[in-house]
Design a protein around this motif. Structure first.
Motif, short mmCIF file in Angstrom:
data_model
loop_
_atom_site.label_atom_id
_atom_site.label_comp_id
_atom_site.label_asym_id
_atom_site.label_seq_id
_atom_site.Cartn_x
_atom_site.Cartn_y
_atom_site.Cartn_z
N LYS A 73 0.85 -1.20 0.00
CA LYS A 73 0.00 0.00 0.00
C LYS A 73 0.89 1.25 0.00
O LYS A 73 1.63 1.50 0.95
CB LYS A 73 -0.91 0.00 1.23
N LEU A 74 0.83 1.99 -1.08
CA LEU A 74 1.66 3.18 -1.25
C LEU A 74 0.78 4.36 -1.64
O LEU A 74 -0.24 4.19 -2.32
CB LEU A 74 2.72 2.93 -2.33
N PRO A 75 1.14 5.58 -1.22
CA PRO A 75 0.25 6.72 -1.41
C PRO A 75 0.00 7.08 -2.87
O PRO A 75 -1.06 7.64 -3.19
CB PRO A 75 0.97 7.87 -0.69
N ASN A 76 0.93 6.77 -3.76
CA ASN A 76 0.75 7.14 -5.17
C ASN A 76 0.45 5.94 -6.06
O ASN A 76 0.62 6.00 -7.28
CB ASN A 76 1.96 7.91 -5.70
N VAL A 77 0.01 4.84 -5.45
CA VAL A 77 -0.38 3.66 -6.22
C VAL A 77 -1.84 3.33 -5.92
O VAL A 77 -2.26 3.25 -4.77
CB VAL A 77 0.48 2.43 -5.87
N ARG A 78 -2.62 3.16 -6.99
CA ARG A 78 -4.01 2.75 -6.85
C ARG A 78 -4.19 1.39 -7.52
O ARG A 78 -3.85 1.22 -8.69
CB ARG A 78 -4.96 3.77 -7.50
N TYR A 79 -4.70 0.43 -6.74
CA TYR A 79 -4.93 -0.92 -7.27
C TYR A 79 -6.40 -1.09 -7.62
O TYR A 79 -7.28 -0.57 -6.93
CB TYR A 79 -4.52 -1.98 -6.25
N GLN A 80 -6.65 -1.84 -8.67
CA GLN A 80 -8.02 -2.04 -9.12
C GLN A 80 -8.17 -3.44 -9.71
O GLN A 80 -7.43 -3.81 -10.62
CB GLN A 80 -8.37 -0.99 -10.18
N MET A 88 -13.55 -0.42 -23.80
CA MET A 88 -12.87 0.88 -23.88
C MET A 88 -13.44 1.85 -22.85
O MET A 88 -12.71 2.67 -22.29
CB MET A 88 -12.98 1.44 -25.29
N GLY A 89 -14.74 1.72 -22.59
CA GLY A 89 -15.35 2.57 -21.57
C GLY A 89 -14.79 2.28 -20.19
O GLY A 89 -14.51 3.20 -19.40
N GLU A 90 -14.62 1.00 -19.87
CA GLU A 90 -14.04 0.62 -18.58
C GLU A 90 -12.59 1.07 -18.50
O GLU A 90 -12.12 1.52 -17.45
CB GLU A 90 -14.14 -0.89 -18.39
N LEU A 91 -11.87 0.95 -19.60
CA LEU A 91 -10.48 1.39 -19.65
C LEU A 91 -10.38 2.88 -19.31
O LEU A 91 -9.54 3.29 -18.50
CB LEU A 91 -9.90 1.12 -21.03
N GLU A 92 -11.25 3.67 -19.91
CA GLU A 92 -11.23 5.12 -19.67
C GLU A 92 -11.61 5.43 -18.23
O GLU A 92 -11.02 6.32 -17.60
CB GLU A 92 -12.18 5.82 -20.63
N LEU A 93 -12.56 4.69 -17.68
CA LEU A 93 -13.01 4.92 -16.31
C LEU A 93 -11.96 4.50 -15.28
O LEU A 93 -11.71 5.22 -14.31
CB LEU A 93 -14.31 4.14 -16.07
N ILE A 94 -11.32 3.37 -15.52
CA ILE A 94 -10.40 2.79 -14.53
C ILE A 94 -8.98 3.32 -14.67
O ILE A 94 -8.30 3.59 -13.68
CB ILE A 94 -10.41 1.25 -14.63
N VAL A 95 -8.54 3.50 -15.92
CA VAL A 95 -7.12 3.80 -16.14
C VAL A 95 -6.91 5.27 -16.53
O VAL A 95 -6.30 6.04 -15.79
CB VAL A 95 -6.52 2.87 -17.21
N SER A 96 -7.41 5.66 -17.69
CA SER A 96 -7.12 7.01 -18.17
C SER A 96 -7.97 7.33 -19.39
O SER A 96 -8.48 6.45 -20.07
CB SER A 96 -5.64 7.11 -18.55
N GLN A 120 -4.55 -2.97 -28.76
CA GLN A 120 -5.47 -1.91 -29.19
C GLN A 120 -5.69 -0.92 -28.04
O GLN A 120 -5.69 0.30 -28.25
CB GLN A 120 -6.80 -2.53 -29.63
N GLN A 121 -5.84 -1.44 -26.83
CA GLN A 121 -6.04 -0.58 -25.67
C GLN A 121 -4.77 0.19 -25.32
O GLN A 121 -4.82 1.37 -24.96
CB GLN A 121 -6.53 -1.41 -24.49
N VAL A 122 -3.63 -0.49 -25.41
CA VAL A 122 -2.35 0.17 -25.13
C VAL A 122 -2.15 1.36 -26.07
O VAL A 122 -1.78 2.46 -25.64
CB VAL A 122 -1.18 -0.84 -25.25
N LYS A 123 -2.41 1.15 -27.35
CA LYS A 123 -2.21 2.22 -28.33
C LYS A 123 -3.20 3.36 -28.13
O LYS A 123 -2.89 4.52 -28.44
CB LYS A 123 -2.32 1.64 -29.75
N TRP A 124 -4.36 3.06 -27.60
CA TRP A 124 -5.36 4.10 -27.32
C TRP A 124 -4.96 4.94 -26.11
O TRP A 124 -5.10 6.16 -26.11
CB TRP A 124 -6.72 3.45 -27.09
N VAL A 125 -4.42 4.27 -25.09
CA VAL A 125 -4.20 4.94 -23.81
C VAL A 125 -2.85 5.65 -23.72
O VAL A 125 -2.70 6.61 -22.95
CB VAL A 125 -4.38 3.92 -22.66
N LEU A 126 -1.86 5.23 -24.50
CA LEU A 126 -0.53 5.85 -24.42
C LEU A 126 -0.47 7.22 -25.08
O LEU A 126 -1.13 7.46 -26.09
CB LEU A 126 0.52 4.95 -25.07
#
Length: 263
Positions: A73-80, A88-96, A120-126
């Motif tokens: 458990k670290l202050p700048n880490v969020r686990y999900q 893609m909707g979940e990706l945007e909600l959970i990650v970025s 496909q998700q990696v290329k969208w989110v990076l």
């Protein structure tokens, strides 16, 4: 895949190697900004802990809630916890949001993924064009000639029928894994690049590491005990040969790294 690790989540957290500082320094040197990392298949957070010391924020996702319970458990880490396949909707909600992530990391997990969908998700989110994906695996441990001479046939013969097919990608050091990304600055390929992780272990910890394998759990579920009494005795003789209980166990780490480019 996640259910393979549920039974031995605690063993996994305790005995898997910490990755070398040089690995993270190399990766960080290739990311122009250090605001956000998505650590996919974070497990019990072996990589997330180190990434948190370099990057402003880390999001660690995994399908196994049991493994996440053992993550630091670290202050700048969020686990999900996530479903095996995210929309893609979940990706945007959970990650970025789109193009919001500096680095995607996958430690000892990418061989389990549905790679076309994941990429496909990696290329969208990076972030474009310099967002980086870094995926690494580690291959079988190296102790010394005596112990390794017992381990190698145990791994390649005894345990072989119980490994998932994806394990062959690890045995091949990720050299044959599909990786449709551009070389990062200062390199002429996407690797794999080799590093070494070292973990001090006694024999009991070495056995616990073996019991944390998905193959061990699969064999056990089929009524097969891979660490039979005769196998344990062979390991004991080899381990105690040099008179040192604690040994430096080396895990070769193989890194694939690339940037997203203008996609």
């Amino acid at each position: 895949m996640a259910e393979l690790f549920v039974e031995q989540a605690k063993q996994y957290a305790e005995t898997r190697p910490s990755y070398p500082r040089e690995l993270f320094e190399f990766i960080a040197s290739k990311t122009p900004s250090r605001d956000l990392v998505w650590d996919v298949g974070t497990g019990s957070g072996q990589a997330a802990r180190s990434l948190a010391g370099i990057y402003k924020n880390v999001i660690g996702t995994d399908t196994s809630l049991k493994q996440l319970e053992f993550a630091p458990k670290l202050p700048n880490v969020r686990y999900q916890q996530t479903p095996p396949v995210m929309s893609m909707g979940e990706l945007e909600l959970i990650v970025s949001t789109q193009s919001g992530v500096d680095l995607v990391t996958i430690a000892q997990a990418m061989h389990w993924f549905d790679l076309p969908s994941f990429y496909q998700q990696v290329k969208w989110v990076l972030k474009k064009p310099h967002g980086v994906i870094a995926a690494w695996c580690y291959t079988i441990p190296e102790v010394n000639d005596s112990v390794d001479s017992v381990f190698n046939p145990f791994y390649s013969i005894d345990s072989d029928p119980y490994w998932e097919l994806q394990r062959k990608l690890v045995d091949n050091k990720y050299m044959s894994i599909d990786f449709p990304f551009e070389p990062v600055e200062g390199t002429d390929s996407t690797g794999p690049f080799k590093f070494i992780a070292v973990k001090m272990m006694d024999l009991d910890e070495y056995f616990t590491y073996i019991r944390s394998w998905s193959a061990y759990q699969t064999a056990k579920a089929k009524g097969v005990e891979l660490l039979r009494d005769d196998v344990i005795e062979s390991f004991k003789r080899a381990w105690n040969e040099d008179g040192h209980d604690q040994k430096a166990v080396k895990f070769p780490v193989h890194l694939k790294i690339g940037k997203v480019g203008n996609v």
